[in-house]
Motif scaffolding. Structure first.
Motif, PDB file in Angstrom:
ATOM      1  N   ASP A  10      -5.548  31.329  32.920  1.00  5.58           N
ATOM      2  CA  ASP A  10      -4.601  32.588  33.115  1.00  5.58           C
ATOM      3  C   ASP A  10      -4.819  33.881  33.685  1.00  5.58           C
ATOM      4  OD1 ASP A  10      -2.560  30.349  32.944  1.00  5.58           O
ATOM      5  OD2 ASP A  10      -2.507  30.717  30.791  1.00  5.58           O
ATOM      6  N   THR A  11      -5.801  34.424  32.601  1.00 13.41           N
ATOM      7  CA  THR A  11      -6.408  35.584  32.645  1.00 13.41           C
ATOM      8  C   THR A  11      -7.848  35.814  32.897  1.00 13.41           C
ATOM      9  OG1 THR A  11      -6.623  36.002  30.240  1.00 13.41           O
ATOM     10  CG2 THR A  11      -4.468  36.555  31.481  1.00 13.41           C
ATOM     11  N   SER A  12      -8.593  34.593  32.847  1.00  6.48           N
ATOM     12  CA  SER A  12      -9.851  34.688  32.899  1.00  6.48           C
ATOM     13  C   SER A  12     -10.531  34.201  34.195  1.00  6.48           C
ATOM     14  CB  SER A  12     -10.236  33.810  31.618  1.00  6.48           C
ATOM     15  OG  SER A  12     -10.151  32.557  31.686  1.00  6.48           O
ATOM     16  N   LEU A  13     -12.049  34.511  34.335  1.00  6.80           N
ATOM     17  CA  LEU A  13     -12.685  33.777  35.480  1.00  6.80           C
ATOM     18  C   LEU A  13     -14.032  33.153  34.828  1.00  6.80           C
ATOM     19  CD1 LEU A  13     -12.720  37.255  37.604  1.00  6.80           C
ATOM     20  CD2 LEU A  13     -11.224  35.315  37.825  1.00  6.80           C
ATOM     21  N   ASN A  14     -14.332  32.244  35.218  1.00 10.07           N
ATOM     22  CA  ASN A  14     -15.739  31.371  34.963  1.00 10.07           C
ATOM     23  C   ASN A  14     -16.624  31.789  36.211  1.00 10.07           C
ATOM     24  OD1 ASN A  14     -14.631  30.437  32.429  1.00 10.07           O
ATOM     25  ND2 ASN A  14     -13.613  28.801  33.465  1.00 10.07           N
ATOM     26  N   THR A  38     -17.746  33.830  30.914  1.00  8.32           N
ATOM     27  CA  THR A  38     -16.404  33.961  31.326  1.00  8.32           C
ATOM     28  C   THR A  38     -15.751  35.522  31.013  1.00  8.32           C
ATOM     29  OG1 THR A  38     -16.064  31.792  30.465  1.00  8.32           O
ATOM     30  CG2 THR A  38     -14.156  33.188  30.128  1.00  8.32           C
ATOM     31  N   LEU A  39     -15.164  35.824  32.069  1.00 10.47           N
ATOM     32  CA  LEU A  39     -14.908  37.386  32.268  1.00 10.47           C
ATOM     33  C   LEU A  39     -13.264  37.196  32.039  1.00 10.47           C
ATOM     34  CD1 LEU A  39     -17.068  38.288  35.107  1.00 10.47           C
ATOM     35  CD2 LEU A  39     -17.633  38.485  32.491  1.00 10.47           C
ATOM     36  N   VAL A  40     -12.569  38.205  31.392  1.00 11.09           N
ATOM     37  CA  VAL A  40     -11.280  38.461  31.389  1.00 11.09           C
ATOM     38  C   VAL A  40     -10.791  39.590  32.083  1.00 11.09           C
ATOM     39  CG1 VAL A  40      -9.314  38.904  29.762  1.00 11.09           C
ATOM     40  CG2 VAL A  40     -11.150  37.419  28.976  1.00 11.09           C
ATOM     41  N   ALA A  41     -10.033  39.411  32.975  1.00 10.82           N
ATOM     42  CA  ALA A  41      -9.180  40.391  33.902  1.00 10.82           C
ATOM     43  C   ALA A  41      -8.278  41.348  33.055  1.00 10.82           C
ATOM     44  CB  ALA A  41      -8.579  39.617  34.950  1.00 10.82           C
ATOM     45  N   VAL A  42      -8.620  42.550  33.124  1.00 11.89           N
ATOM     46  CA  VAL A  42      -7.712  43.487  32.328  1.00 11.89           C
ATOM     47  C   VAL A  42      -7.350  44.699  33.145  1.00 11.89           C
ATOM     48  CG1 VAL A  42      -8.759  43.164  29.953  1.00 11.89           C
ATOM     49  CG2 VAL A  42      -9.787  44.868  31.398  1.00 11.89           C
ATOM     50  N   ASP A  43      -6.221  45.160  32.791  1.00 12.53           N
ATOM     51  CA  ASP A  43      -5.548  46.084  33.579  1.00 12.53           C
ATOM     52  C   ASP A  43      -6.043  47.704  33.031  1.00 12.53           C
ATOM     53  OD1 ASP A  43      -4.152  47.046  31.205  1.00 12.53           O
ATOM     54  OD2 ASP A  43      -2.320  46.029  31.947  1.00 12.53           O
ATOM     55  N   ALA A  44      -5.716  48.718  33.504  1.00  8.26           N
ATOM     56  CA  ALA A  44      -5.950  50.044  33.159  1.00  8.26           C
ATOM     57  C   ALA A  44      -5.922  50.489  31.881  1.00  8.26           C
ATOM     58  CB  ALA A  44      -5.432  51.135  33.894  1.00  8.26           C
ATOM     59  N   ASP A  45      -4.967  49.694  30.889  1.00 10.12           N
ATOM     60  CA  ASP A  45      -4.794  49.637  29.605  1.00 10.12           C
ATOM     61  C   ASP A  45      -5.531  48.682  28.734  1.00 10.12           C
ATOM     62  OD1 ASP A  45      -2.929  51.897  29.967  1.00 10.12           O
ATOM     63  OD2 ASP A  45      -1.483  50.588  30.056  1.00 10.12           O
ATOM     64  N   PRO A  48      -4.866  41.941  29.157  1.00  7.24           N
ATOM     65  CA  PRO A  48      -5.029  41.129  30.074  1.00  7.24           C
ATOM     66  C   PRO A  48      -4.033  40.711  31.077  1.00  7.24           C
ATOM     67  CG  PRO A  48      -5.289  40.295  27.726  1.00  7.24           C
ATOM     68  CD  PRO A  48      -4.866  41.678  27.661  1.00  7.24           C
ATOM     69  N   VAL A  49      -4.490  40.701  32.463  1.00  7.41           N
ATOM     70  CA  VAL A  49      -3.685  40.350  33.327  1.00  7.41           C
ATOM     71  C   VAL A  49      -4.000  38.939  34.120  1.00  7.41           C
ATOM     72  CG1 VAL A  49      -3.333  42.637  33.920  1.00  7.41           C
ATOM     73  CG2 VAL A  49      -5.221  41.447  35.090  1.00  7.41           C
ATOM     74  N   GLN A  50      -2.868  38.280  34.777  1.00  5.46           N
ATOM     75  CA  GLN A  50      -2.971  37.112  35.433  1.00  5.46           C
ATOM     76  C   GLN A  50      -4.054  37.192  36.618  1.00  5.46           C
ATOM     77  OE1 GLN A  50       0.617  34.973  35.882  1.00  5.46           O
ATOM     78  NE2 GLN A  50      -0.145  33.685  34.182  1.00  5.46           N
ATOM     79  N   VAL A  51      -4.918  36.265  36.719  1.00  2.00           N
ATOM     80  CA  VAL A  51      -5.776  36.060  38.103  1.00  2.00           C
ATOM     81  C   VAL A  51      -5.128  34.992  38.962  1.00  2.00           C
ATOM     82  CG1 VAL A  51      -7.718  37.212  36.919  1.00  2.00           C
ATOM     83  CG2 VAL A  51      -7.439  34.841  36.910  1.00  2.00           C
ATOM     84  N   PRO A  52      -5.216  34.876  40.249  1.00  2.00           N
ATOM     85  CA  PRO A  52      -5.060  33.799  40.987  1.00  2.00           C
ATOM     86  C   PRO A  52      -6.021  32.559  40.843  1.00  2.00           C
ATOM     87  CG  PRO A  52      -6.064  35.433  42.228  1.00  2.00           C
ATOM     88  CD  PRO A  52      -5.809  35.865  41.007  1.00  2.00           C
ATOM     89  N   ASP A  53      -5.541  31.485  40.973  1.00  2.00           N
ATOM     90  CA  ASP A  53      -6.406  30.071  40.994  1.00  2.00           C
ATOM     91  C   ASP A  53      -7.315  30.506  41.954  1.00  2.00           C
ATOM     92  OD1 ASP A  53      -4.781  28.994  38.901  1.00  2.00           O
ATOM     93  OD2 ASP A  53      -3.792  27.687  40.525  1.00  2.00           O
TER      94      ASP A  53
END
Length: 70
Positions: A10-14, A38-45, A48-53
């Motif tokens: 949902d919010t991570s990239l492998n 495994t990296l987690v996408a985060v916003d400026a704050d 965690p933010v959603q990432v596309p499949d």
């Protein structure tokens, strides 16, 4: 060095990273190390933010996804 995203949550990239070394005398190359992260996408704050499949579209991409898990 080569790297690619092979899966998402949902919010991570492998990500798989491969490092190759070469013999300067012969030009022969070989993989010296590989790692998965495994990296987690985060916003400026920092939230965690959603990432596309990730979608493998070509046969090369399918091969990379199949070979990726470390």
């Amino acid at each position: 060095i080569s790297a690619y995203v092979y899966d998402t949550g949902d919010t991570s990239l492998n990500v798989r990273v491969d490092v190759e070394g070469s013999d300067p005398r012969t030009g022969e190359t070989e993989t010296t190390t590989s790692a998965c992260f495994t990296l987690v996408a985060v916003d400026a704050d920092g939230q965690p933010v959603q990432v596309p499949d990730v979608v493998a579209e070509t046969s090369r991409e399918h091969d990379l996804v199949a070979a990726a898990p470390c």
